[in-house]
Design an enzyme around this catalytic site. Structure first.
Site, PDB file in Angstrom:
ATOM      1  N   LYS A 116       0.823  -1.221   0.000  1.00  0.00           N
ATOM      2  CA  LYS A 116       0.000   0.000   0.000  1.00  0.00           C
ATOM      3  C   LYS A 116       0.850   1.261   0.000  1.00  0.00           C
ATOM      4  O   LYS A 116       0.509   2.248  -0.640  1.00  0.00           O
ATOM      5  CB  LYS A 116      -0.946   0.022   1.205  1.00  0.00           C
ATOM      6  CG  LYS A 116      -2.143  -0.882   1.030  1.00  0.00           C
ATOM      7  CD  LYS A 116      -3.316  -0.440   1.892  1.00  0.00           C
ATOM      8  CE  LYS A 116      -4.544  -1.250   1.585  1.00  0.00           C
ATOM      9  NZ  LYS A 116      -5.612  -1.052   2.557  1.00  0.00           N
ATOM     10  N   LYS A 200      -4.806  -9.425  -6.514  1.00  0.00           N
ATOM     11  CA  LYS A 200      -6.142  -9.676  -5.960  1.00  0.00           C
ATOM     12  C   LYS A 200      -7.143  -8.621  -6.462  1.00  0.00           C
ATOM     13  O   LYS A 200      -6.760  -7.484  -6.757  1.00  0.00           O
ATOM     14  CB  LYS A 200      -6.097  -9.714  -4.427  1.00  0.00           C
ATOM     15  CG  LYS A 200      -5.860  -8.393  -3.780  1.00  0.00           C
ATOM     16  CD  LYS A 200      -6.125  -8.445  -2.270  1.00  0.00           C
ATOM     17  CE  LYS A 200      -5.893  -7.055  -1.707  1.00  0.00           C
ATOM     18  NZ  LYS A 200      -6.134  -6.865  -0.331  1.00  0.00           N
ATOM     19  N   LYS A 203     -10.667  -2.872  -4.152  1.00  0.00           N
ATOM     20  CA  LYS A 203     -11.378  -1.602  -4.310  1.00  0.00           C
ATOM     21  C   LYS A 203     -10.445  -0.518  -4.830  1.00  0.00           C
ATOM     22  O   LYS A 203     -10.873   0.429  -5.464  1.00  0.00           O
ATOM     23  CB  LYS A 203     -11.894  -1.115  -2.943  1.00  0.00           C
ATOM     24  CG  LYS A 203     -13.041  -1.903  -2.393  1.00  0.00           C
ATOM     25  CD  LYS A 203     -13.361  -1.438  -0.966  1.00  0.00           C
ATOM     26  CE  LYS A 203     -13.893  -2.577  -0.156  1.00  0.00           C
ATOM     27  NZ  LYS A 203     -13.710  -2.478   1.270  1.00  0.00           N
TER      28      LYS A 203
HETATM   29  P1  TYM Z   1     -11.039  -5.245   3.491  1.00  0.00           P
HETATM   30  O1  TYM Z   1     -12.009  -4.163   3.752  1.00  0.00           O
HETATM   31  O2  TYM Z   1      -9.927  -4.975   2.526  1.00  0.00           O
HETATM   32  O3  TYM Z   1     -11.800  -6.527   2.972  1.00  0.00           O
HETATM   33  C1  TYM Z   1     -12.912  -7.072   3.667  1.00  0.00           C
HETATM   34  C2  TYM Z   1     -12.857  -8.591   3.610  1.00  0.00           C
HETATM   35  O4  TYM Z   1     -12.853  -9.026   2.233  1.00  0.00           O
HETATM   36  C3  TYM Z   1     -11.748  -9.884   2.007  1.00  0.00           C
HETATM   37  N1  TYM Z   1     -11.258  -9.653   0.636  1.00  0.00           N
HETATM   38  C4  TYM Z   1     -11.057 -10.634  -0.250  1.00  0.00           C
HETATM   39  N2  TYM Z   1     -11.219 -11.957  -0.167  1.00  0.00           N
HETATM   40  C5  TYM Z   1     -10.922 -12.683  -1.269  1.00  0.00           C
HETATM   41  N3  TYM Z   1     -10.478 -12.138  -2.444  1.00  0.00           N
HETATM   42  C6  TYM Z   1     -10.305 -10.805  -2.563  1.00  0.00           C
HETATM   43  N4  TYM Z   1      -9.890 -10.279  -3.707  1.00  0.00           N
HETATM   44  C7  TYM Z   1     -10.595  -9.983  -1.431  1.00  0.00           C
HETATM   45  N5  TYM Z   1     -10.533  -8.652  -1.197  1.00  0.00           N
HETATM   46  C8  TYM Z   1     -10.938  -8.468   0.066  1.00  0.00           C
HETATM   47  C9  TYM Z   1     -10.696  -9.465   3.027  1.00  0.00           C
HETATM   48  O5  TYM Z   1      -9.781 -10.502   3.281  1.00  0.00           O
HETATM   49  C10 TYM Z   1     -11.560  -9.146   4.226  1.00  0.00           C
HETATM   50  O6  TYM Z   1     -11.853 -10.320   4.940  1.00  0.00           O
HETATM   51  N6  TYM Z   1      -8.037  -5.156   7.494  1.00  0.00           N
HETATM   52  C11 TYM Z   1      -9.289  -5.649   6.974  1.00  0.00           C
HETATM   53  C12 TYM Z   1     -10.493  -5.206   7.796  1.00  0.00           C
HETATM   54  C13 TYM Z   1     -10.402  -5.471   9.253  1.00  0.00           C
HETATM   55  C14 TYM Z   1     -10.582  -6.700   9.924  1.00  0.00           C
HETATM   56  C15 TYM Z   1     -10.431  -6.417  11.308  1.00  0.00           C
HETATM   57  C16 TYM Z   1     -10.844  -8.001   9.471  1.00  0.00           C
HETATM   58  C17 TYM Z   1     -10.163  -4.521  10.202  1.00  0.00           C
HETATM   59  N7  TYM Z   1     -10.182  -5.095  11.452  1.00  0.00           N
HETATM   60  C18 TYM Z   1     -10.539  -7.419  12.274  1.00  0.00           C
HETATM   61  C19 TYM Z   1     -10.951  -9.000  10.466  1.00  0.00           C
HETATM   62  C20 TYM Z   1     -10.801  -8.713  11.832  1.00  0.00           C
HETATM   63  C21 TYM Z   1      -9.479  -5.138   5.566  1.00  0.00           C
HETATM   64  O7  TYM Z   1      -8.893  -4.181   5.159  1.00  0.00           O
HETATM   65  O8  TYM Z   1     -10.440  -5.810   4.853  1.00  0.00           O
END
Ligand code: TYM
Length: 336
Positions: A116, A200, A203
């Site tokens: 990032k 991957k 967004k």
């Molecule tokens: P975020 O907002 O990027 O994504 C949310 C969830 O979607 C999953 N994900 C994917 N899974 C498969 N293929 C993809 N291309 C893909 N893109 C996104 C992510 O793995 C996630 O599960 N840091 C985290 C948010 C977070 C969190 C937490 C998660 C903050 N605190 C505590 C679990 C527990 C994040 O940025 O997810």
């Protein structure tokens, strides 16, 4: 896990844009399934979102849109706790304490920060650097035992486990924090970009053609799948033959997951066909899965009052657990 530990699911999604197919297949589908068998807390992680600058008006809109996405995907706010992170101050309080438990060496290994921040590391926010500690705080604040995520969050989860362990050891607080277990879909842990099968779906990817958004219309889905990158070879009959064909593998994986079958079975039916025929079937399967969710999101987005009410109710419930646990943490650390 300690036998007496109460099981509890926690997960979060960033409100930084439209939810996409990767979020849905990699994480949210699992959120919905888990809700049927365990107590669950699902959080719109707005504190995480601001580690990269967000326009305040956009952020407000995105918090509500993500909440609408949660509900449209099937999360039930009467069964599960749904709220936004910044409304429960325990997240920030515990994050600071965990900043002091976590090690710089551990942070320096986090690959997502490197991706990032890119070449401009010196200009990245400090928040982006310690973001994984906040994620650990989210989970540990509720003493969650299970965390459903996509494969891209696995390293952050491992860090949360290390932090929990170090806190318990440093403060001789045996088993105070449970060591959280990641729950990662085996069949499809990472949905890849439609433009580049080695990246991957995300967004933050500039091209809209790289991802399917949950609010895409039938037309948009058809167009995006038609344009999705493939290669010139036909569909093979063995999974091994997809090893060096990441885009082909990704589309076949998505199709198999959405139609609830295995890649092997899909290959049995599709071997020898060229991709244009397969893409029609993939589009149909995606339209059937995604469009009903998209329609619900659009409808819910017109009812801010309802969405705010869901968040308020969730915040109240989350706060009860958070207050109790942060109080205990402060006592353990030695605060008066
Ligand atoms: P975020 O907002 O990027 O994504 C949310 C969830 O979607 C999953 N994900 C994917 N899974 C498969 N293929 C993809 N291309 C893909 N893109 C996104 C992510 O793995 C996630 O599960 N840091 C985290 C948010 C977070 C969190 C937490 C998660 C903050 N605190 C505590 C679990 C527990 C994040 O940025 O997810």
């Amino acid at each position: 896990m300690n036998k007496n530990t109460k099981t509890l699911v926690f997960s979060g999604v960033q409100p930084t844009g439209n939810l996409h197919l990767g979020n849905y297949l990699g994480a949210m589908k699992n959120f919905v399934d888990l809700q049927k068998k365990m107590e669950c807390i699902y959080c719109v992680v707005d504190l995480h979102a601001i580690t990269v600058f967000q326009d305040p008006q956009e952020l407000k809109k995105n918090i509500l849109d993500t909440t609408a996405g949660f509900v449209a995907c099937g999360l039930d706010f009467k069964k599960s706790i749904i709220f936004n992170q910044s409304s429960v101050s325990g997240h920030s309080e515990l994050a600071w304490i965990l900043n002091c438990v976590s090690r710089v060496g551990w942070m320096n290994r986090m690959t997502q920060f490197k991706e990032k921040a890119g070449k401009n590391k010196e200009n990245a926010s400090v928040g982006l650097y310690v973001y994984p500690n906040l994620m650990a705080a989210d989970i540990l604040l509720y003493k969650a035992t299970h965390v459903p995520v996509g494969d891209d969050q696995k390293q952050h989860l491992e860090l949360a486990r290390d932090i929990a362990q170090k806190f318990n050891n440093d403060f001789k607080a045996n088993n105070f924090f449970p060591i959280p277990e990641p729950l990662i879909q085996k069949k499809l842990s990472r949905v890849m970009s439609l433009r580049d099968g080695t990246k991957k779906m995300s967004k933050s990817e500039e091209s809209d053609y790289s991802r399917i958004d949950l609010q895409d219309s039938e037309d948009e889905i058809n167009k995006k799948i038609k344009k999705a990158k493939t290669d010139s070879s036909p569909i093979p009959d063995k999974v091994e033959d997809l090893k060096n064909r990441p885009e082909a593998l990704n589309l076949l994986n998505i199709y198999s997951f959405v139609t609830n079958t295995t890649v092997e079975k899909t290959l049995e039916n599709m071997a020898g066909k060229d991709f244009s025929k397969f893409k029609n079937e993939l589009s149909d399967a995606l339209v059937a899965t995604i469009c009903p969710i998209g329609k619900k999101i659009k409808k819910l987005k017109n009812d801010n009052k309802y969405l705010l009410e869901i968040l308020r109710e969730g915040t109240n419930k989350a706060n009860v657990i958070a207050k109790k646990n942060i109080g205990k943490v402060k006592e353990i650390v030695g605060f008066i």
